[in-house]
Scaffold this active site. Structure first.
Site, PDB file in Angstrom:
ATOM      1  N   ASP A  98       0.799  -1.231   0.000  1.00 50.80           N
ATOM      2  CA  ASP A  98       0.000   0.000   0.000  1.00 50.80           C
ATOM      3  C   ASP A  98       0.832   1.281   0.000  1.00 50.80           C
ATOM      4  OD1 ASP A  98      -2.530  -0.940  -0.362  1.00 50.80           O
ATOM      5  OD2 ASP A  98      -2.979  -1.148   1.760  1.00 50.80           O
ATOM      6  N   ASP A 162      -7.363  -4.441  -3.579  1.00 52.42           N
ATOM      7  CA  ASP A 162      -7.009  -3.075  -3.157  1.00 52.42           C
ATOM      8  C   ASP A 162      -5.775  -2.553  -3.896  1.00 52.42           C
ATOM      9  OD1 ASP A 162      -7.973  -4.956  -1.297  1.00 52.42           O
ATOM     10  OD2 ASP A 162      -7.596  -3.666   0.409  1.00 52.42           O
TER      11      ASP A 162
HETATM   12  N1  GLY Z   1      -6.662  -1.435   1.855  1.00 51.83           N
HETATM   13  C1  GLY Z   1      -7.348  -1.920   2.966  1.00 51.83           C
HETATM   14  C2  GLY Z   1      -8.784  -1.598   3.077  1.00 51.83           C
HETATM   15  O1  GLY Z   1      -9.448  -1.168   2.168  1.00 51.83           O
HETATM   16  O2  GLY Z   1      -9.288  -1.804   4.161  1.00 51.83           O
END
Ligand code: GLY
Length: 383
Positions: A98, A162
Site C-alpha cells: 500500500d 485493493d
Molecule cells: N486497503 C485496505 C482496506 O481497504 O481496508
C-alpha cells in the site's frame, strides 16, 4: 451557483465546497500532528502509526485543498508528511503493497505541485519498493508481510484487489524515469487481477491465493469480505476505481470495460439510499452495517468513468456519483457536529475481525473530499 439536484435531495455544490474548506480548517486545528485513521463515537480521530496504509489520506486532503485554493497554510501543513512516512523505509516497520496509498497523496503530489526534488526522490523510492514486491512466477504484487499470528498469516502468495489503487505509482515512476520497467509490472498485475479477481457479473473477490513458487492460482479467499464468493463493497470500489485508472494510464479499452462492469454491479447493488452494505452478499441484510468509505471512493471512481466514456453513456455514471454524494452529504455527515473531527459517519473497516465498525474512516473523508473537488473541476488524479 451550481445546483446538483437530480434526485430527491439536492445540494449546492459551491456552498458545499465552501463548507468543506471551513471543515478542513477546523480539522487542521483538531487533528494537529496526529496521523488520523479512525474516529469513533466521541468524534476524536486516533493517532495511528505513520507506517500504516492510511497515513497518506489526511495530507492528501490538505494537498487537494492547497491545489484548489492556493492557500499556503494547507501546503505548510502537508509539507512534511512524505518525509515522516519515508522514515519507515530505514527502520523496522510494516510497509507493504500500500505504499501507493501512502506516497501518491504525499511525495508524488507534492512533487507535481511544487517541483520539490526530495519529494521526487521519495516517490521513486516508494515505486522501487512496490516493484520489488512483484512475484514474477504469478504476475502479481504480493500483499502484506509475514507476521506470525496475524489474520493473514501464510500470505506469501496472496494478492488483493485493493492493490489496483497502488499501480499509478508505478506508471508515474516509469514516466518520470523514462523507463518502462515499472509500468510493465503494473500492467502484469492488472492483467492478473482482470483474469482472477473480476467475475463475470462484475463483482470482485478480495484475495487471490497463488502458489508463490509456481505462480499457479489456488483459490480465492473472503478476506475483508463476508466469505469466499461474496462481494466486499470497498474491494468492489477499489476495483471500479483501479481499473478506471488503468484505462486513464494505458488507453486500453478492456480496462475501461472492466471498470464499467464493476461499476454496474456496484450501482445495481446499492441500498435504497445509494450507500452499500459493507458486503453486497451478506446473509443477514437487516443487521449489516453500511460502509460509507466504499460509497465515497466509488463516487470518485464513477466521476472518472463518466469522463472516459462517450457522452451518451456518461450520465449513468455521473448521476449515480452525485446520488451517492448527496446521500453521504445529507445522511452520513457531521455538518451539525462542529466538534466531530471527521466528515463522514458509518464506515466499516474490517467487519470479519469485528474492528472499526460504524466509525469514521480517514479514507472515507479523503475520497468524499476528492469527489467533491472533482465536481468542482479538480483534475489532477492522485490515484
Ligand atoms: N486497503 C485496505 C482496506 O481497504 O481496508
Amino acid at each position: 451557483m451550481q445546483q446538483v439536484s437530480d434526485g430527491n435531495l439536492s445540494f449546492d455544490i459551491d456552498k458545499l465546497w465552501s463548507d468543506l474548506q471551513t471543515k478542513v480548517d477546523r480539522m487542521m486545528v483538531q487533528i494537529g500532528d496526529k496521523s488520523p485513521h479512525v474516529a469513533r463515537g466521541d468524534g476524536i480521530y486516533d493517532n495511528n502509526p505513520t507506517d500504516a496504509w492510511t497515513s497518506g489520506f489526511w495530507p492528501g486532503m490538505l494537498w487537494i485543498m492547497y491545489d484548489m485554493t492556493g492557500k499556503e497554510h494547507y501546503k505548510q501543513a502537508a509539507w512534511h508528511w512524505d518525509r515522516n512516512i519515508e522514515e519507515h523505509f530505514v527502520k523496522p516497520s510494516n510497509l507493504y503493497h500500500d505504499v501507493g496509498f501512502q506516497f501518491l497523496p504525499t511525495a508524488v503530489i507534492k512533487y507535481k505541485l511544487t517541483g520539490d526534488a526530495d519529494a521526487r526522490r521519495i516517490g521513486l523510492e516508494a515505486a522501487n519498493f512496490l516493484a520489488g514486491r512483484f512475484n514474477i512466477a504469478g504476475n502479481f504484487i504480493r500483499a502484506w508481510n509475514t507476521i506470525p499470528g496475524a489474520w493473514h498469516e501464510g500470505n506469501t502468495g496472496w494478492a488483493i484487489i485493493d492493490c489496483m489503487m497502488n499501480l499509478p505509482l508505478l506508471f508515474w515512476a516509469s514516466e518520470e524515469l523514462k523507463d518502462p520497467r515499472f509500468k510493465h509490472i503494473a500492467m502484469a498485475h492488472a492483467e492478473t487481477a482482470l483474469k482472477h479477481f473480476i467475475r463475470e457479473d462484475g463483482s470482485s473477490c478480495h484475495i487471490c491465493c497463488f502458489d508463490p513458487e509456481t505462480g499457479e492460482f489456488i483459490r480465492e479467499i473472503g478476506g475483508q469480505g463476508y466469505a469466499a464468493g461474496s462481494a466486499w463493497s470497498r474491494g468492489t470500489g477499489w476495483a471500479l476505481y483501479g481499473f478506471s485508472a488503468m484505462y486513464r494510464m494505458t488507453g486500453q479499452i478492456r480496462f475501461l470495460d472492466a471498470a464499467k462492469r464493476v461499476a454496474h454491479f456496484f450501482v445495481a447493488n446499492l441500498e435504497e439510499d445509494n450507500i452499500p452494505l459493507w458486503d453486497f452478499r451478506v446473509d443477514d441484510r437487516e443487521e449489516a452495517p453500511r460502509d460509507t468509505s466504499a460509497a465515497a471512493l466509488a463516487a470518485s471512481g464513477l466521476i472518472d468513468i463518466s469522463k472516459y466514456v462517450p457522452a451518451s453513456q456518461a450520465k449513468l455514471y455521473i448521476n449515480k456519483a452525485k446520488d451517492i454524494l448527496r446521500s453521504l452529504t445529507h445522511n452520513y455527515s457531521t455538518w451539525d457536529q462542529p466538534d466531530h473531527q471527521a466528515i463522514l459517519l458509518q464506515g466499516t473497516g474490517h467487519k470479519p475481525l469485528g474492528s472499526n465498525i460504524n466509525v469514521s474512516l480517514i479514507y472515507g473523508d479523503y475520497y468524499y473530499l476528492e469527489a467533491i473537488a472533482k465536481l468542482m473541476g479538480w483534475n489532477k488524479n492522485m490515484f
